[in-house]
Design a protein around this motif. Sequence first.
Motif, PDB file in Angstrom:
ATOM      1  N   PHE A   1     -10.030  18.544  -2.555  1.00 48.49           N
ATOM      2  CA  PHE A   1      -9.355  19.727  -2.036  1.00 48.49           C
ATOM      3  C   PHE A   1     -10.136  20.335  -0.877  1.00 48.49           C
ATOM      4  O   PHE A   1      -9.564  20.797   0.105  1.00 48.49           O
ATOM      5  CB  PHE A   1      -9.162  20.751  -3.142  1.00 48.49           C
ATOM      6  CG  PHE A   1      -8.246  21.879  -2.743  1.00 48.49           C
ATOM      7  CD1 PHE A   1      -6.928  21.631  -2.389  1.00 48.49           C
ATOM      8  CD2 PHE A   1      -8.698  23.183  -2.726  1.00 48.49           C
ATOM      9  CE1 PHE A   1      -6.072  22.665  -2.022  1.00 48.49           C
ATOM     10  CE2 PHE A   1      -7.856  24.219  -2.350  1.00 48.49           C
ATOM     11  CZ  PHE A   1      -6.541  23.961  -1.996  1.00 48.49           C
TER      12      PHE A   1
ATOM     13  N   PRO B   1      -5.678  22.199   4.436  1.00 45.57           N
ATOM     14  CA  PRO B   1      -4.564  22.804   3.689  1.00 45.57           C
ATOM     15  C   PRO B   1      -3.324  23.061   4.544  1.00 45.57           C
ATOM     16  O   PRO B   1      -2.241  23.305   3.996  1.00 45.57           O
ATOM     17  CB  PRO B   1      -5.168  24.123   3.180  1.00 45.57           C
ATOM     18  CG  PRO B   1      -6.258  24.443   4.149  1.00 45.57           C
ATOM     19  CD  PRO B   1      -6.814  23.127   4.573  1.00 45.57           C
TER      20      PRO B   1
ATOM     21  N   TYR C   1       2.189  19.733   0.903  1.00 47.65           N
ATOM     22  CA  TYR C   1       0.851  20.152   1.302  1.00 47.65           C
ATOM     23  C   TYR C   1      -0.129  19.923   0.139  1.00 47.65           C
ATOM     24  O   TYR C   1       0.288  19.861  -1.032  1.00 47.65           O
ATOM     25  CB  TYR C   1       0.850  21.630   1.711  1.00 47.65           C
ATOM     26  CG  TYR C   1       1.616  21.915   2.980  1.00 47.65           C
ATOM     27  CD1 TYR C   1       0.994  21.826   4.222  1.00 47.65           C
ATOM     28  CD2 TYR C   1       2.966  22.267   2.946  1.00 47.65           C
ATOM     29  CE1 TYR C   1       1.691  22.082   5.397  1.00 47.65           C
ATOM     30  CE2 TYR C   1       3.683  22.522   4.111  1.00 47.65           C
ATOM     31  CZ  TYR C   1       3.031  22.428   5.335  1.00 47.65           C
ATOM     32  OH  TYR C   1       3.729  22.675   6.505  1.00 47.65           O
TER      33      TYR C   1
ATOM     34  N   HIS D   1      -2.116  21.769  -1.571  1.00 47.27           N
ATOM     35  CA  HIS D   1      -2.159  22.719  -2.681  1.00 47.27           C
ATOM     36  C   HIS D   1      -1.024  22.514  -3.684  1.00 47.27           C
ATOM     37  O   HIS D   1      -1.046  23.081  -4.779  1.00 47.27           O
ATOM     38  CB  HIS D   1      -2.113  24.160  -2.151  1.00 47.27           C
ATOM     39  CG  HIS D   1      -0.770  24.579  -1.625  1.00 47.27           C
ATOM     40  ND1 HIS D   1      -0.410  24.390  -0.301  1.00 47.27           N
ATOM     41  CD2 HIS D   1       0.304  25.159  -2.230  1.00 47.27           C
ATOM     42  CE1 HIS D   1       0.822  24.844  -0.123  1.00 47.27           C
ATOM     43  NE2 HIS D   1       1.280  25.312  -1.275  1.00 47.27           N
ATOM     44  N   GLU D   2      -0.045  21.697  -3.342  1.00 46.87           N
ATOM     45  CA  GLU D   2       1.080  21.444  -4.232  1.00 46.87           C
ATOM     46  C   GLU D   2       0.814  20.298  -5.204  1.00 46.87           C
ATOM     47  O   GLU D   2       1.700  19.931  -5.977  1.00 46.87           O
ATOM     48  CB  GLU D   2       2.331  21.139  -3.411  1.00 46.87           C
ATOM     49  CG  GLU D   2       2.768  22.271  -2.489  1.00 46.87           C
ATOM     50  CD  GLU D   2       3.996  21.929  -1.683  1.00 46.87           C
ATOM     51  OE1 GLU D   2       5.106  22.000  -2.252  1.00 46.87           O
ATOM     52  OE2 GLU D   2       3.853  21.568  -0.496  1.00 46.87           O
TER      53      GLU D   2
ATOM     54  N   SER E   1      -1.867  18.177  -8.100  1.00 48.51           N
ATOM     55  CA  SER E   1      -2.931  18.326  -9.086  1.00 48.51           C
ATOM     56  C   SER E   1      -4.222  17.731  -8.514  1.00 48.51           C
ATOM     57  O   SER E   1      -4.218  17.066  -7.470  1.00 48.51           O
ATOM     58  CB  SER E   1      -2.558  17.582 -10.373  1.00 48.51           C
ATOM     59  OG  SER E   1      -2.509  16.176 -10.136  1.00 48.51           O
TER      60      SER E   1
ATOM     61  N   ARG F   1      -4.602  14.878  -5.610  1.00 48.15           N
ATOM     62  CA  ARG F   1      -5.333  15.139  -4.362  1.00 48.15           C
ATOM     63  C   ARG F   1      -6.397  14.074  -4.123  1.00 48.15           C
ATOM     64  O   ARG F   1      -6.660  13.692  -2.978  1.00 48.15           O
ATOM     65  CB  ARG F   1      -5.964  16.536  -4.401  1.00 48.15           C
ATOM     66  CG  ARG F   1      -4.967  17.666  -4.203  1.00 48.15           C
ATOM     67  CD  ARG F   1      -5.663  18.962  -3.853  1.00 48.15           C
ATOM     68  NE  ARG F   1      -6.361  19.526  -4.983  1.00 48.15           N
ATOM     69  CZ  ARG F   1      -5.864  20.456  -5.802  1.00 48.15           C
ATOM     70  NH1 ARG F   1      -4.623  20.899  -5.611  1.00 48.15           N
ATOM     71  NH2 ARG F   1      -6.578  20.931  -6.798  1.00 48.15           N
TER      72      ARG F   1
END
Length: 334
Positions: free
Chosen positions: A106, A111, A156, A158-159, A161, A165
Amino acid sequence: MNRNVLLEVKNLKKYFPIRGGGIVGKKITNHVRAVDDVSFQVYEGESFGVVGESGCGKSTTGRVILRLLDPTSGTVYFQGKNLAEVSEKEMRMLRKDIQIIFQDPFASLNPRMRVKHIIEEPLVNFNIVQGKENIRKKVEEIAEQVGLTKKQIERYPHEFSGGQRQRIGIARALASKPKLIIADEPVSALDVSIQSQVLNLLTRLQKEHGFTFIFISHDLSVVKHFCDRICVMYLGQIVEVANKNDLYKEPLHPYSQALLSAIPKPDPKLKKERIILTGDVPSPSNPPSGCPFHPRCAFAMDVCRKIRPRLKEQDDGRSIACHLYDSELSQNVI
Protein backbone atom coordinates in the motif's frame (compact mmCIF):
# COMPACT_ATOMS: atom_id res chain seq x y z
CA MET A 1 20.64 -25.26 -12.22
CA ASN A 2 22.48 -22.69 -14.30
CA ARG A 3 25.66 -21.77 -12.39
CA ASN A 4 26.34 -18.49 -14.17
CA VAL A 5 26.72 -15.71 -11.60
CA LEU A 6 24.06 -13.05 -12.12
CA LEU A 7 24.74 -10.96 -9.01
CA GLU A 8 27.85 -10.72 -6.86
CA VAL A 9 28.01 -8.74 -3.63
CA LYS A 10 31.46 -8.06 -2.17
CA ASN A 11 32.16 -6.65 1.31
CA LEU A 12 28.96 -4.60 1.29
CA LYS A 13 28.45 -2.16 4.14
CA LYS A 14 25.66 0.27 4.92
CA TYR A 15 26.04 2.49 7.98
CA PHE A 16 23.44 5.06 9.01
CA PRO A 17 24.79 8.08 10.90
CA ILE A 18 23.56 8.92 14.39
CA ARG A 19 23.62 12.66 14.98
CA GLY A 20 23.75 14.37 18.35
CA GLY A 21 20.24 15.28 19.48
CA GLY A 22 18.78 13.55 16.43
CA ILE A 23 18.86 16.81 14.47
CA VAL A 24 20.11 16.99 10.90
CA GLY A 25 23.25 19.09 10.79
CA LYS A 26 24.42 18.09 14.26
CA LYS A 27 27.74 16.30 14.66
CA ILE A 28 27.71 12.57 13.86
CA THR A 29 28.30 10.70 17.13
CA ASN A 30 28.00 7.10 15.95
CA HIS A 31 26.67 4.82 13.20
CA VAL A 32 24.05 2.09 12.97
CA ARG A 33 25.79 -0.77 11.18
CA ALA A 34 22.77 -2.11 9.35
CA VAL A 35 24.83 -4.13 6.85
CA ASP A 36 28.36 -4.93 7.95
CA ASP A 37 30.69 -6.58 5.40
CA VAL A 38 28.29 -8.87 3.52
CA SER A 39 29.44 -10.99 0.55
CA PHE A 40 27.52 -13.56 -1.53
CA GLN A 41 26.72 -14.65 -5.08
CA VAL A 42 23.37 -15.29 -6.74
CA TYR A 43 23.20 -17.60 -9.75
CA GLU A 44 20.93 -17.26 -12.77
CA GLY A 45 17.54 -18.92 -12.33
CA GLU A 46 17.84 -19.67 -8.61
CA SER A 47 15.90 -18.47 -5.59
CA PHE A 48 18.33 -17.16 -2.98
CA GLY A 49 16.78 -16.82 0.46
CA VAL A 50 17.85 -14.29 3.10
CA VAL A 51 16.58 -15.00 6.62
CA GLY A 52 17.16 -13.68 10.12
CA GLU A 53 15.58 -11.78 12.99
CA SER A 54 13.99 -8.38 12.54
CA GLY A 55 16.68 -5.72 12.31
CA CYS A 56 19.40 -8.07 11.04
CA GLY A 57 19.84 -6.08 7.80
CA LYS A 58 17.88 -8.23 5.33
CA SER A 59 15.76 -5.49 3.78
CA THR A 60 18.58 -2.94 3.84
CA THR A 61 20.76 -5.35 1.87
CA GLY A 62 18.06 -5.63 -0.79
CA ARG A 63 17.64 -1.87 -1.05
CA VAL A 64 21.37 -1.27 -1.34
CA ILE A 65 21.62 -3.85 -4.13
CA LEU A 66 18.91 -1.99 -6.03
CA ARG A 67 20.62 1.31 -5.13
CA LEU A 68 17.56 2.69 -3.45
CA LEU A 69 20.18 3.27 -0.75
CA ASP A 70 23.79 4.10 -1.51
CA PRO A 71 26.33 1.73 0.09
CA THR A 72 28.83 3.00 2.65
CA SER A 73 31.42 0.75 1.02
CA GLY A 74 31.69 -2.47 -0.94
CA THR A 75 30.63 -3.38 -4.45
CA VAL A 76 27.61 -4.92 -6.17
CA TYR A 77 28.14 -6.51 -9.58
CA PHE A 78 25.14 -7.26 -11.79
CA GLN A 79 26.06 -9.26 -14.89
CA GLY A 80 29.66 -8.17 -14.28
CA LYS A 81 28.80 -4.46 -14.10
CA ASN A 82 29.63 -2.48 -10.96
CA LEU A 83 26.36 -0.77 -10.01
CA ALA A 84 28.18 1.84 -7.91
CA GLU A 85 29.94 3.18 -11.01
CA VAL A 86 26.96 3.53 -13.36
CA SER A 87 25.25 6.88 -13.87
CA GLU A 88 21.75 7.62 -12.58
CA LYS A 89 20.42 7.43 -16.13
CA GLU A 90 22.04 4.05 -16.72
CA MET A 91 20.86 2.78 -13.33
CA ARG A 92 17.33 3.82 -14.21
CA MET A 93 17.47 1.62 -17.31
CA LEU A 94 19.05 -1.24 -15.37
CA ARG A 95 16.00 -1.28 -13.11
CA LYS A 96 14.18 -2.87 -16.01
CA ASP A 97 16.23 -5.96 -15.18
CA ILE A 98 16.22 -5.55 -11.38
CA GLN A 99 12.83 -5.13 -9.72
CA ILE A 100 11.59 -5.27 -6.15
CA ILE A 101 8.40 -6.50 -4.48
CA PHE A 102 7.94 -4.42 -1.33
CA GLN A 103 6.77 -5.72 2.03
CA ASP A 104 4.11 -3.01 2.36
CA PRO A 105 2.39 -2.79 -1.03
CA PHE A 106 0.00 0.00 0.00
CA ALA A 107 2.86 2.37 0.82
CA SER A 108 4.52 1.64 -2.54
CA LEU A 109 1.39 2.09 -4.69
CA ASN A 110 0.30 5.53 -5.87
CA PRO A 111 -3.20 6.00 -4.36
CA ARG A 112 -4.20 8.34 -7.20
CA MET A 113 -3.45 5.86 -9.97
CA ARG A 114 -5.76 3.11 -11.16
CA VAL A 115 -4.29 -0.37 -11.05
CA LYS A 116 -4.08 -0.56 -14.84
CA HIS A 117 -1.91 2.57 -14.89
CA ILE A 118 0.32 1.20 -12.11
CA ILE A 119 0.97 -1.98 -14.09
CA GLU A 120 1.45 -0.19 -17.40
CA GLU A 121 3.95 2.33 -15.99
CA PRO A 122 7.05 0.09 -16.41
CA LEU A 123 5.83 -0.97 -19.86
CA VAL A 124 5.77 2.68 -20.94
CA ASN A 125 8.86 3.88 -19.04
CA PHE A 126 11.07 1.16 -20.51
CA ASN A 127 9.41 1.25 -23.91
CA ILE A 128 8.59 -2.47 -23.72
CA VAL A 129 5.25 -2.27 -25.52
CA GLN A 130 4.09 0.38 -28.00
CA GLY A 131 0.56 1.41 -28.89
CA LYS A 132 -2.41 1.92 -26.55
CA GLU A 133 -4.17 -1.26 -27.63
CA ASN A 134 -1.07 -3.42 -27.21
CA ILE A 135 -0.36 -1.86 -23.81
CA ARG A 136 -3.93 -2.51 -22.66
CA LYS A 137 -3.76 -6.17 -23.73
CA LYS A 138 -0.40 -6.63 -22.01
CA VAL A 139 -1.69 -5.07 -18.78
CA GLU A 140 -4.71 -7.40 -18.80
CA GLU A 141 -2.44 -10.37 -19.46
CA ILE A 142 -0.13 -9.51 -16.55
CA ALA A 143 -3.09 -8.86 -14.25
CA GLU A 144 -4.58 -12.23 -15.12
CA GLN A 145 -1.28 -13.94 -14.30
CA VAL A 146 -1.48 -12.70 -10.71
CA GLY A 147 -5.19 -13.36 -10.29
CA LEU A 148 -6.71 -9.94 -11.06
CA THR A 149 -9.67 -9.45 -13.41
CA LYS A 150 -10.23 -6.83 -16.12
CA LYS A 151 -12.79 -5.08 -13.91
CA GLN A 152 -10.48 -4.97 -10.91
CA ILE A 153 -7.68 -3.15 -12.72
CA GLU A 154 -10.05 -0.19 -13.22
CA ARG A 155 -10.08 0.38 -9.45
CA TYR A 156 -7.74 2.27 -7.10
CA PRO A 157 -5.39 0.59 -4.56
CA HIS A 158 -7.51 1.55 -1.54
CA GLU A 159 -10.38 -0.54 -2.92
CA PHE A 160 -8.43 -3.78 -2.48
CA SER A 161 -7.53 -6.00 0.46
CA GLY A 162 -3.92 -6.31 1.61
CA GLY A 163 -3.46 -9.57 -0.27
CA GLN A 164 -4.87 -8.13 -3.48
CA ARG A 165 -2.62 -5.07 -3.18
CA GLN A 166 0.37 -7.37 -2.90
CA ARG A 167 -0.71 -9.02 -6.15
CA ILE A 168 -0.70 -5.57 -7.75
CA GLY A 169 2.84 -5.02 -6.50
CA ILE A 170 3.90 -8.39 -7.91
CA ALA A 171 2.26 -7.58 -11.26
CA ARG A 172 4.15 -4.28 -11.46
CA ALA A 173 7.46 -6.03 -10.68
CA LEU A 174 6.84 -8.71 -13.32
CA ALA A 175 5.76 -6.28 -16.04
CA SER A 176 9.27 -5.51 -17.30
CA LYS A 177 10.27 -9.21 -17.27
CA PRO A 178 13.29 -8.56 -15.04
CA LYS A 179 16.23 -10.90 -14.69
CA LEU A 180 16.41 -10.38 -10.92
CA ILE A 181 13.52 -9.78 -8.51
CA ILE A 182 14.18 -8.79 -4.90
CA ALA A 183 11.14 -10.02 -2.97
CA ASP A 184 11.07 -8.31 0.44
CA GLU A 185 8.65 -10.27 2.64
CA PRO A 186 6.25 -10.62 -0.32
CA VAL A 187 3.73 -12.89 1.44
CA SER A 188 4.02 -11.83 5.09
CA ALA A 189 0.81 -9.75 4.90
CA LEU A 190 -1.23 -12.54 3.32
CA ASP A 191 -3.39 -15.29 4.80
CA VAL A 192 -1.81 -18.73 4.79
CA SER A 193 -4.05 -20.00 1.98
CA ILE A 194 -3.22 -16.94 -0.15
CA GLN A 195 0.48 -17.29 0.67
CA SER A 196 0.61 -20.69 -0.98
CA GLN A 197 -1.19 -19.36 -4.05
CA VAL A 198 1.26 -16.48 -4.45
CA LEU A 199 4.29 -18.71 -3.85
CA ASN A 200 3.03 -21.21 -6.41
CA LEU A 201 2.46 -18.30 -8.79
CA LEU A 202 6.03 -17.03 -8.32
CA THR A 203 7.38 -20.56 -8.76
CA ARG A 204 5.45 -21.03 -11.99
CA LEU A 205 6.51 -17.65 -13.37
CA GLN A 206 10.12 -18.40 -12.48
CA LYS A 207 10.00 -21.66 -14.43
CA GLU A 208 8.29 -20.03 -17.41
CA HIS A 209 10.43 -16.91 -17.64
CA GLY A 210 13.67 -17.84 -15.84
CA PHE A 211 13.40 -15.16 -13.15
CA THR A 212 16.07 -15.06 -10.43
CA PHE A 213 14.88 -14.22 -6.91
CA ILE A 214 16.44 -12.82 -3.79
CA PHE A 215 13.72 -13.83 -1.35
CA ILE A 216 13.86 -11.94 1.97
CA SER A 217 11.73 -13.38 4.75
CA HIS A 218 11.55 -14.16 8.45
CA ASP A 219 9.19 -17.10 7.78
CA LEU A 220 11.49 -20.11 7.63
CA SER A 221 8.76 -22.43 6.36
CA VAL A 222 8.09 -20.17 3.38
CA VAL A 223 11.80 -19.91 2.59
CA LYS A 224 12.19 -23.68 2.71
CA HIS A 225 9.32 -24.09 0.24
CA PHE A 226 10.52 -21.48 -2.24
CA CYS A 227 14.32 -21.12 -2.10
CA ASP A 228 17.24 -23.17 -3.45
CA ARG A 229 19.99 -21.70 -1.28
CA ILE A 230 19.66 -19.75 1.95
CA CYS A 231 21.87 -17.28 3.77
CA VAL A 232 21.33 -16.60 7.46
CA MET A 233 22.01 -13.08 8.73
CA TYR A 234 22.63 -11.86 12.25
CA LEU A 235 23.31 -8.27 13.28
CA GLY A 236 24.14 -7.12 9.75
CA GLN A 237 26.43 -10.06 8.95
CA ILE A 238 26.06 -13.41 7.19
CA VAL A 239 26.72 -16.34 9.51
CA GLU A 240 25.88 -19.24 7.18
CA VAL A 241 25.10 -19.92 3.50
CA ALA A 242 23.92 -23.37 2.47
CA ASN A 243 21.69 -25.41 0.20
CA LYS A 244 18.23 -25.49 1.76
CA ASN A 245 18.26 -29.27 2.25
CA ASP A 246 21.63 -29.14 4.03
CA LEU A 247 20.61 -26.19 6.17
CA TYR A 248 17.29 -27.61 7.34
CA LYS A 249 18.70 -31.10 7.84
CA GLU A 250 21.80 -30.04 9.75
CA PRO A 251 22.39 -26.35 10.47
CA LEU A 252 25.98 -25.75 11.55
CA HIS A 253 26.16 -22.25 13.01
CA PRO A 254 24.78 -22.04 16.57
CA TYR A 255 22.48 -19.17 15.54
CA SER A 256 21.15 -21.16 12.56
CA GLN A 257 20.47 -24.06 14.91
CA ALA A 258 18.50 -21.84 17.30
CA LEU A 259 16.62 -20.18 14.46
CA LEU A 260 15.51 -23.44 12.86
CA SER A 261 14.57 -24.97 16.19
CA ALA A 262 11.87 -22.27 16.46
CA ILE A 263 9.95 -23.58 13.41
CA PRO A 264 6.62 -24.91 14.75
CA LYS A 265 5.60 -28.47 13.96
CA PRO A 266 2.01 -29.07 12.74
CA ASP A 267 1.76 -32.30 14.76
CA PRO A 268 1.63 -31.59 18.53
CA LYS A 269 2.71 -35.19 19.22
CA LEU A 270 6.07 -34.54 17.62
CA LYS A 271 8.55 -33.44 20.25
CA LYS A 272 11.31 -31.09 19.21
CA GLU A 273 14.03 -29.65 21.39
CA ARG A 274 13.84 -25.88 21.29
CA ILE A 275 17.05 -23.91 21.64
CA ILE A 276 16.31 -20.86 23.76
CA LEU A 277 18.78 -18.01 23.29
CA THR A 278 19.61 -15.97 26.37
CA GLY A 279 20.04 -12.22 26.41
CA ASP A 280 18.95 -9.62 23.88
CA VAL A 281 20.16 -8.90 20.36
CA PRO A 282 23.04 -6.38 20.69
CA SER A 283 22.58 -2.90 19.29
CA PRO A 284 23.81 -2.47 15.70
CA SER A 285 25.23 0.90 16.79
CA ASN A 286 27.36 -0.79 19.43
CA PRO A 287 28.03 -4.37 18.28
CA PRO A 288 30.14 -6.66 20.47
CA SER A 289 33.78 -7.27 19.67
CA GLY A 290 34.74 -10.45 17.86
CA CYS A 291 31.84 -12.63 16.78
CA PRO A 292 28.56 -10.66 16.95
CA PHE A 293 26.75 -13.75 18.27
CA HIS A 294 29.13 -14.66 21.08
CA PRO A 295 27.13 -12.94 23.93
CA ARG A 296 24.22 -15.34 23.23
CA CYS A 297 26.18 -18.42 22.11
CA ALA A 298 26.44 -21.46 24.38
CA PHE A 299 29.67 -22.53 22.61
CA ALA A 300 31.52 -19.20 22.77
CA MET A 301 35.30 -19.42 23.30
CA ASP A 302 37.86 -16.75 24.17
CA VAL A 303 38.74 -16.31 20.49
CA CYS A 304 35.07 -15.58 19.74
CA ARG A 305 35.19 -12.54 22.01
CA LYS A 306 38.32 -11.14 20.38
CA ILE A 307 38.39 -12.03 16.66
CA ARG A 308 35.54 -11.72 14.23
CA PRO A 309 35.14 -14.97 12.23
CA ARG A 310 35.17 -14.68 8.45
CA LEU A 311 32.76 -16.45 6.15
CA LYS A 312 34.62 -19.52 4.89
CA GLU A 313 33.56 -22.22 2.47
CA GLN A 314 33.49 -25.74 3.90
CA ASP A 315 34.23 -29.05 2.17
CA ASP A 316 30.52 -29.70 1.58
CA GLY A 317 30.09 -26.39 -0.29
CA ARG A 318 28.32 -24.42 2.40
CA SER A 319 29.91 -21.33 3.94
CA ILE A 320 29.98 -20.50 7.63
CA ALA A 321 31.36 -17.70 9.82
CA CYS A 322 32.20 -19.47 13.06
CA HIS A 323 35.45 -20.22 14.88
CA LEU A 324 34.08 -23.68 15.79
CA TYR A 325 34.62 -24.68 12.17
CA ASP A 326 38.09 -23.23 11.65
CA SER A 327 40.55 -25.96 10.67
CA GLU A 328 42.73 -25.10 13.66
CA LEU A 329 39.77 -25.61 15.98
CA SER A 330 38.24 -28.62 14.23
CA GLN A 331 38.33 -30.65 17.44
CA ASN A 332 35.72 -28.29 18.88
CA VAL A 333 33.17 -28.73 16.10
CA ILE A 334 29.66 -29.10 17.47
